[in-house]
Design a protein around this motif. Structure first.
Motif, PDB file in Angstrom:
ATOM      1  N   PHE A  53      47.232   3.876  19.554  1.00 38.70           N
ATOM      2  CA  PHE A  53      48.373   4.590  18.970  1.00 38.70           C
ATOM      3  C   PHE A  53      47.907   5.880  18.306  1.00 38.70           C
ATOM      4  CE2 PHE A  53      50.886   0.909  19.791  1.00 38.70           C
ATOM      5  CZ  PHE A  53      52.219   1.272  19.623  1.00 38.70           C
ATOM      6  N   LEU A  54      46.798   5.829  17.568  1.00 34.67           N
ATOM      7  CA  LEU A  54      46.299   6.988  16.839  1.00 34.67           C
ATOM      8  C   LEU A  54      45.886   8.115  17.787  1.00 34.67           C
ATOM      9  CD1 LEU A  54      45.415   8.349  14.193  1.00 34.67           C
ATOM     10  CD2 LEU A  54      43.204   7.198  14.435  1.00 34.67           C
ATOM     11  N   THR A  55      45.087   7.787  18.807  1.00 37.80           N
ATOM     12  CA  THR A  55      44.598   8.827  19.713  1.00 37.80           C
ATOM     13  C   THR A  55      45.722   9.421  20.557  1.00 37.80           C
ATOM     14  OG1 THR A  55      43.959   7.079  21.288  1.00 37.80           O
ATOM     15  CG2 THR A  55      42.249   7.949  19.837  1.00 37.80           C
ATOM     16  N   ARG A  56      46.674   8.598  20.963  1.00 35.70           N
ATOM     17  CA  ARG A  56      47.826   9.115  21.707  1.00 35.70           C
ATOM     18  C   ARG A  56      48.645  10.049  20.832  1.00 35.70           C
ATOM     19  NH1 ARG A  56      50.036  11.030  26.035  1.00 35.70           N
ATOM     20  NH2 ARG A  56      52.071  10.237  26.615  1.00 35.70           N
ATOM     21  N   THR A  57      48.744   9.730  19.544  1.00 35.96           N
ATOM     22  CA  THR A  57      49.479  10.573  18.612  1.00 35.96           C
ATOM     23  C   THR A  57      48.770  11.906  18.389  1.00 35.96           C
ATOM     24  OG1 THR A  57      50.384   8.616  17.495  1.00 35.96           O
ATOM     25  CG2 THR A  57      50.435  10.695  16.278  1.00 35.96           C
ATOM     26  N   VAL A  58      47.439  11.891  18.307  1.00 37.74           N
ATOM     27  CA  VAL A  58      46.671  13.136  18.164  1.00 37.74           C
ATOM     28  C   VAL A  58      46.908  14.050  19.360  1.00 37.74           C
ATOM     29  CG1 VAL A  58      44.336  14.106  18.152  1.00 37.74           C
ATOM     30  CG2 VAL A  58      44.894  12.187  16.662  1.00 37.74           C
TER      31      VAL A  58
END
Length: 393
Positions: free
Chosen positions: A99-104
């Motif tokens: 979720f974090l990397t996709r959001t970045v």
């Protein structure tokens, strides 16, 4: 072609390289996520949150770009974040990290979008917006052809070995970052008000924007509410029995059609009107989503994705050209950022809604709802937006 400036070419090649990186991963993303335990509903939530992040940042950074008169630094920062997110996604399969990397990745898109589109608009006149934005979309989509093609070749040699692709996608991303250093800001003047831009200050633009802008964007956002992530189209053809290779192949075909058609349709829109071309695109969308309710063989989905490529070519760049023609020049990044910001939030809701409808009732009802609502939006825009309109700025 003489109307395409050096800046338009640089921005177009940057987008091409970035799309090579992104589209290497996009068609295999739902397959990869399912392989590590994500359900269809969770994929919908992931895509929705990522798009919401992009949306809010698009509006804010669009306002920052107009207020400061700076375009190039924001464009460079946005492409850098998106490039860095690719290899980070391969570090672990822990859901929070995904979720974090996709959001970045989506944050990077949010930072650059308003400034990039404003810079493109600055390089065109009201009579050439369609072809300039259309050419940019064509070049962008060439990358969307090359990316899945490379992924297809890789998976042919290393089937089901997905994670190394995230590392390979970093290479074109780095090249895009390098090209961004050749960009120069246009002569856009910063606004006289030097007050600090708050994160939600771009929302004020909606109140002060032209009535034609609110009518147009209102219709576009209603469409977006029922236009979920393309991930669901790929899941649908995968569900119908197509192999990983065939799924990626159909997606490549869609992008080839998109890349070939975007520039000519931009030229056509400059001649006959942006509105006519855009509404035609929406009607093609209705046909495609209606067709997705029918289970067919590979050539049936090939036909649908051919029409889907024409739909994308007739709407993606055209909508931004249309918006930039009915707003003031020094508000271009804010206007497009505000629209794409709300658009991303609506996409979040659309992806979540489609994921729920699919989970609860199946793929057929999910696609039927989208088709019916798009038909209503097409009728609304045909009645609400007069043409020809007078360009502003």
């Amino acid at each position: 072609m003489k109307l395409l400036t050096r800046t338009v070419w640089i921005l177009s090649f940057i987008s091409l390289l970035t799309d090579v990186a992104s589209e290497m991963l996009y068609p295999i993303m739902p397959i990869y996520l399912k392989s590590i335990g994500f359900s269809v509903l969770l994929i919908g939530i992931l895509e929705g949150i990522a798009e919401a992040t992009a949306g809010l940042s698009k509006g804010y950074f669009g306002k920052v770009s107009d207020s400061s008169g700076r375009r190039a630094p924001l464009i460079r920062m946005g492409y850098t974040l998106s490039a860095l997110s690719k290899p980070l996604m391969a570090v672990t399969i822990f859901p929070v990290w995904i979720f974090l990397t996709r959001t970045v990745d989506r944050l990077g898109k949010g930072i650059r979008t308003g400034a990039r589109d404003a810079l493109l608009s600055d390089e065109a006149t009201p009579d050439t917006k369609g072809r300039v934005f259309g050419f940019h979309r064509s070049m962008d989509t060439i990358g969307a052809v090359a990316g899945p093609s490379l992924a297809l070749l890789y998976l042919y040699v290393y089937p089901t070995s997905y994670r190394p692709l995230f590392l390979l996608a970093f290479i074109p991303g780095v090249l895009a970052i390098g090209l961004s250093f050749f960009l120069k800001d246009s002569k856009a003047k910063p606004k006289e008000n030097k007050a600090t831009v708050s994160f939600f200050s771009f929302l004020q633009y909606w109140k002060t924007s032209p009535a034609s802008y609110r009518k147009l964007v209102g219709g576009l956002l209603m469409f977006t509410l029922f236009n979920s992530s393309d991930v669901f189209l790929l899941l649908r053809i995968k569900q119908a029995g197509l192999s990983d290779t065939a799924t990626i192949g159909v997606y490549i075909f869609y992008n080839i059609v998109y890349a070939i058609a975007a520039f000519p349709l931009g030229i056509l829109a400059d001649r006959i009107g942006l509105k006519k071309v855009f509404i035609t695109g929406l009607l093609l969308f209705v046909v495609v989503y209606s067709g997705m309710t029918v289970t067919g063989v590979w050539y049936w989905y090939g036909l649908l994705f051919f029409m889907y490529g024409l739909y994308a070519a007739a709407t993606e760049g055209i909508s931004k050209a249309w918006i930039s023609n009915i707003t003031e020049k020094n508000d271009t990044a804010t206007a497009i950022g505000t629209y794409t910001g709300f658009q991303s939030i609506c996409t979040m809701l659309a992806s979540t809604l489609t994921g729920w409808l699919w989970f609860r009732f199946g793929a057929g009802p999910a696609f039927t709802v989208s088709a019916l609502m798009t038909l209503i939006v097409a009728f609304y825009l045909s009645r609400a937006m007069a043409e020809p309109w007078k360009a502003v700025g």
